[in-house]
Design an enzyme around this catalytic site. Structure first.
Site: not given
Ligand code: SAM
Length: 245
Positions: A88, A115, A153, A168
């Site tokens: 994220p 995490e 795509r 698109d």
């Molecule tokens: C619970 S999340 C960890 C978030 C992390 N503790 C932080 O605050 O940045 C677990 C995993 O989900 C994935 N993930 C969560 N949200 C995401 C998003 N918006 N886009 C892409 N991957 C995401 C990532 O690979 C991340 O390591």
């Protein structure tokens, strides 16, 4: 395009990757998708892939060693691929990034869990960090599916000529115009006369104007990067700001 996906939950991909456009890309030999179980690269007899964070705090982190070995194994069989980490905290995915990614011959996509991953994985192996939106998922698997779908795509030949990526939404920086199919009358709502007129030049003009209007109303933030002619700029300035949401 070869996708190598590194995950603790390979079974999550089975349904989505066996259907529709993603399936078609593979059947046509234009894409190949390989799933790698990160746990297989753990060294201890319990196949441990997580550990608690230094300094304390809630939750667990993905240990660096199994993930590093898994990434190295994927790079060995997909040497020209770039490494993407789903997080994220990454660049917010949009159509121009998916277009950029589709030009590579291979993508190695790392799905985080817990995490997230030890910082040294970011520093040592990751070329791009990608986020699919400003919200937190439980893992990177859904983000990887979104990436594979959006990139697939765009690979020439995956879509038939009847499904144009050029038209698109967002492909030209604007939202797509409203679309209608038969019947001409549905629940007392009619298809706009222009679309039934057979006049292709006027239809193209109407569609472009509707596309600008719709973008103005729904996503005015996109207009600052849209390429508009002088006439289209005039049209845009004639739209009522009160229509914008
Ligand atoms: C619970 S999340 C960890 C978030 C992390 N503790 C932080 O605050 O940045 C677990 C995993 O989900 C994935 N993930 C969560 N949200 C995401 C998003 N918006 N886009 C892409 N991957 C995401 C990532 O690979 C991340 O390591």
């Amino acid at each position: 395009m070869i996708f190598d996906i590194l995950t603790l939950f390979p079974d999550m991909f089975r349904g989505p990757f066996d259907e529709s456009i993603i399936r078609r890309g593979q059947n046509k030999g234009l894409t190949e998708i390989r799933l790698h179980q990160i746990r297989d690269y753990a060294q201890d007899r319990h196949h441990t892939v997580d550990d608690s964070p230094y300094g304390g705090g809630a939750g667990m982190l993905m240990k660096p060693e199994p993930l590093a070995s898994c990434i190295e194994a994927a790079k060995a069989i997909n040497p020209s691929a770039i490494v993407l980490l789903t997080t994220p905290q990454g660049r917010l995915l949009n159509q121009s990034i998916t277009r950029e990614l589709s030009l590579h011959s291979g993508l190695i996509i790392v799905c985080g869990r817990y995490e997230g991953v030890d910082e040294r994985i970011h520093l040592k192996y990751v070329d791009y960090e990608i986020s699919i939106g400003d919200y937190v998922l439980s893992g990177g698997e859904l983000a990887a599916m979104v990436l594979v779908d959006a990139v697939t795509r765009l690979i020439p030949g995956v879509l038939g000529s009847e499904e144009s990526v050029q038209n698109d939404t967002l492909s030209n920086g604007l939202l797509k115009h409203p679309q209608y199919t038969r019947p001409p009358e549905f629940k007392e709502l009619s298809v706009p006369d222009i679309l039934l007129s057979g006049n292709h030049a006027e239809i193209a003009f109407w569609r472009r104007a509707q596309s600008i209007k719709r973008t103005f109303e729904k996503r005015p933030d996109l207009l600052k990067n849209a390429v508009l002619s002088e006439k289209e700029m005039l049209y845009l300035s004639s739209l009522d700001i009160a229509d914008a949401v």
